[in-house]
Scaffold this motif. Structure first.
Motif, mmCIF file in Angstrom:
data_model
loop_
_atom_site.group_PDB
_atom_site.id
_atom_site.type_symbol
_atom_site.label_atom_id
_atom_site.label_comp_id
_atom_site.label_asym_id
_atom_site.label_seq_id
_atom_site.Cartn_x
_atom_site.Cartn_y
_atom_site.Cartn_z
ATOM 1 N N ALA A 109 -8.072 0.354 8.340
ATOM 2 C CA ALA A 109 -7.356 1.602 8.605
ATOM 3 C C ALA A 109 -6.632 2.081 7.351
ATOM 4 O O ALA A 109 -6.610 3.282 7.044
ATOM 5 C CB ALA A 109 -6.363 1.406 9.748
ATOM 6 N N ARG A 110 -6.060 1.133 6.608
ATOM 7 C CA ARG A 110 -5.357 1.508 5.380
ATOM 8 C C ARG A 110 -6.338 1.986 4.321
ATOM 9 O O ARG A 110 -6.052 2.936 3.583
ATOM 10 C CB ARG A 110 -4.547 0.297 4.861
ATOM 11 C CG ARG A 110 -3.420 0.711 3.917
ATOM 12 C CD ARG A 110 -2.443 1.623 4.630
ATOM 13 N NE ARG A 110 -1.504 2.273 3.737
ATOM 14 C CZ ARG A 110 -1.782 3.273 2.911
ATOM 15 N NH1 ARG A 110 -3.019 3.732 2.832
ATOM 16 N NH2 ARG A 110 -0.855 3.826 2.165
ATOM 17 N N GLU A 136 0.638 4.356 -2.552
ATOM 18 C CA GLU A 136 0.415 5.712 -2.053
ATOM 19 C C GLU A 136 1.506 6.661 -2.540
ATOM 20 O O GLU A 136 1.223 7.810 -2.918
ATOM 21 C CB GLU A 136 0.368 5.708 -0.526
ATOM 22 C CG GLU A 136 0.059 7.084 0.057
ATOM 23 C CD GLU A 136 -0.100 7.055 1.563
ATOM 24 O OE1 GLU A 136 -0.862 7.878 2.100
ATOM 25 O OE2 GLU A 136 0.559 6.212 2.224
ATOM 26 N N ASN A 156 0.825 -1.210 0.000
ATOM 27 C CA ASN A 156 0.000 0.000 0.000
ATOM 28 C C ASN A 156 0.857 1.257 0.000
ATOM 29 O O ASN A 156 0.486 2.264 -0.608
ATOM 30 C CB ASN A 156 -0.929 -0.006 1.211
ATOM 31 C CG ASN A 156 -2.229 -0.718 0.953
ATOM 32 O OD1 ASN A 156 -3.205 -0.126 0.502
ATOM 33 N ND2 ASN A 156 -2.256 -2.021 1.211
ATOM 34 N N ASP A 177 -9.646 9.154 2.950
ATOM 35 C CA ASP A 177 -9.227 10.508 3.328
ATOM 36 C C ASP A 177 -8.627 11.252 2.139
ATOM 37 O O ASP A 177 -8.869 12.458 1.955
ATOM 38 C CB ASP A 177 -8.193 10.448 4.458
ATOM 39 C CG ASP A 177 -8.801 10.037 5.793
ATOM 40 O OD1 ASP A 177 -10.037 10.111 5.927
ATOM 41 O OD2 ASP A 177 -8.036 9.632 6.686
ATOM 42 N N LEU A 178 -7.839 10.545 1.339
ATOM 43 C CA LEU A 178 -7.218 11.184 0.174
ATOM 44 C C LEU A 178 -8.277 11.651 -0.817
ATOM 45 O O LEU A 178 -8.213 12.779 -1.331
ATOM 46 C CB LEU A 178 -6.242 10.218 -0.491
ATOM 47 C CG LEU A 178 -5.336 10.785 -1.583
ATOM 48 C CD1 LEU A 178 -4.013 10.034 -1.599
ATOM 49 C CD2 LEU A 178 -5.980 10.699 -2.963
ATOM 50 N N ARG A 222 -7.279 5.560 4.828
ATOM 51 C CA ARG A 222 -6.327 6.543 4.293
ATOM 52 C C ARG A 222 -6.659 6.900 2.851
ATOM 53 O O ARG A 222 -6.541 8.064 2.437
ATOM 54 C CB ARG A 222 -4.899 6.001 4.378
ATOM 55 C CG ARG A 222 -4.337 5.965 5.792
ATOM 56 C CD ARG A 222 -3.011 5.226 5.823
ATOM 57 N NE ARG A 222 -1.972 5.920 5.060
ATOM 58 C CZ ARG A 222 -1.085 6.750 5.590
ATOM 59 N NH1 ARG A 222 -1.114 7.000 6.881
ATOM 60 N NH2 ARG A 222 -0.154 7.315 4.839
ATOM 61 N N TRP A 223 -7.073 5.906 2.064
ATOM 62 C CA TRP A 223 -7.479 6.182 0.689
ATOM 63 C C TRP A 223 -8.759 7.012 0.662
ATOM 64 O O TRP A 223 -8.907 7.920 -0.175
ATOM 65 C CB TRP A 223 -7.670 4.880 -0.083
ATOM 66 C CG TRP A 223 -6.400 4.133 -0.332
ATOM 67 C CD1 TRP A 223 -6.045 2.915 0.172
ATOM 68 C CD2 TRP A 223 -5.289 4.559 -1.138
ATOM 69 N NE1 TRP A 223 -4.794 2.557 -0.265
ATOM 70 C CE2 TRP A 223 -4.308 3.532 -1.078
ATOM 71 C CE3 TRP A 223 -5.038 5.685 -1.909
ATOM 72 C CZ2 TRP A 223 -3.101 3.621 -1.759
ATOM 73 C CZ3 TRP A 223 -3.826 5.772 -2.591
ATOM 74 C CH2 TRP A 223 -2.879 4.759 -2.512
#
Length: 219
Positions: free
Chosen positions: A141-142, A84, A80, A148-149, A145-146
């Protein structure tokens, strides 16, 4: 096992203990990508088999990791992290482009990185599923993050008048599910399309979310 075995300290062969440890860890993760992401897969791999593939001993394995699950967790984050990094580089390079072009550049970068090696897709979308509550928490959780992006990109687009101003978190979460599902199915050969066609479809979906029916860009 209560904890990892203590690794040797001091210099050897011109390299520090930290450098040797980093090299061992890299070799174990490279071997894990080969075995977990290919044949036989995470669930059928043993510590002995992973150590052999890495060209290291089981003792050295336990100096770096407690369990194979620890290796899978580290590999999932690494894969990941590669994606990212590719996306953030694309984001920086497309800073001044119109929304449609910017979104296309970003998704081409993500898709190209994730699909560059089928083993990365298997780690991200297959092997990590259902292993343990700990890895499920890490996976979610990972994924967050996507989400959020995407929300950050959507909010910035709305501030520029290129997208409708609203809370995008729910839509972004649903969209990430579409991205993961479509890329997995494409890589498995279940979708008859080129990667460019897959990316174009995802871009259309995202633009449809950002520019809902009845909304028009600011002039």
């Amino acid at each position: 096992m209560a904890g990892r075995l203590k690794a040797p300290t001091g210099r050897y062969g011109g390299r520090s203990a930290e450098e040797r440890q980093a090299e061992r860890r890299r070799r174990f993760l490279d071997a894990a990508l080969q075995l977990f992401g290919g044949t036989p897969g995470y669930r059928a791999t043993t510590v002995a088999a992973l150590s052999e593939a890495a060209g290291l001993s089981t003792r050295q394995f336990y100096e770096e990791f407690r369990t194979l699950e620890d290796v899978l967790a580290a590999l999932h984050l690494q894969v990941n992290g590669w994606a990212e990094e590719a996306v953030l580089t694309a984001v920086a390079g497309a800073e001044d482009r119109p929304l449609a072009e910017r979104v296309t550049v970003i998704f081409r970068a993500y898709a190209a990185n994730v699909t560059a090696d089928p083993r990365r897709i298997r780690i991200t979308f297959v092997e990590i599923i259902g292993v343990s509550a700990r890895l499920e928490e890490q996976r979610l959780a990972r994924r967050a993050r996507w989400v959020d992006l995407i929300c950050a990109e959507a909010t910035a687009a709305a501030a520029r008048g290129e997208a409708a101003p609203r809370d995008y978190r729910l839509a972004a979460t649903a969209f990430i599910g579409s991205v993961n599902g479509l890329l997995h199915d494409w890589s498995a050969g279940w979708v008859e399309a080129t990667l460019d066609e897959v990316v174009d479809e995802l871009v259309r979906q995202l633009l449809g979310i950002l520019r809902s029916v009845g909304w028009s860009p600011a002039r």
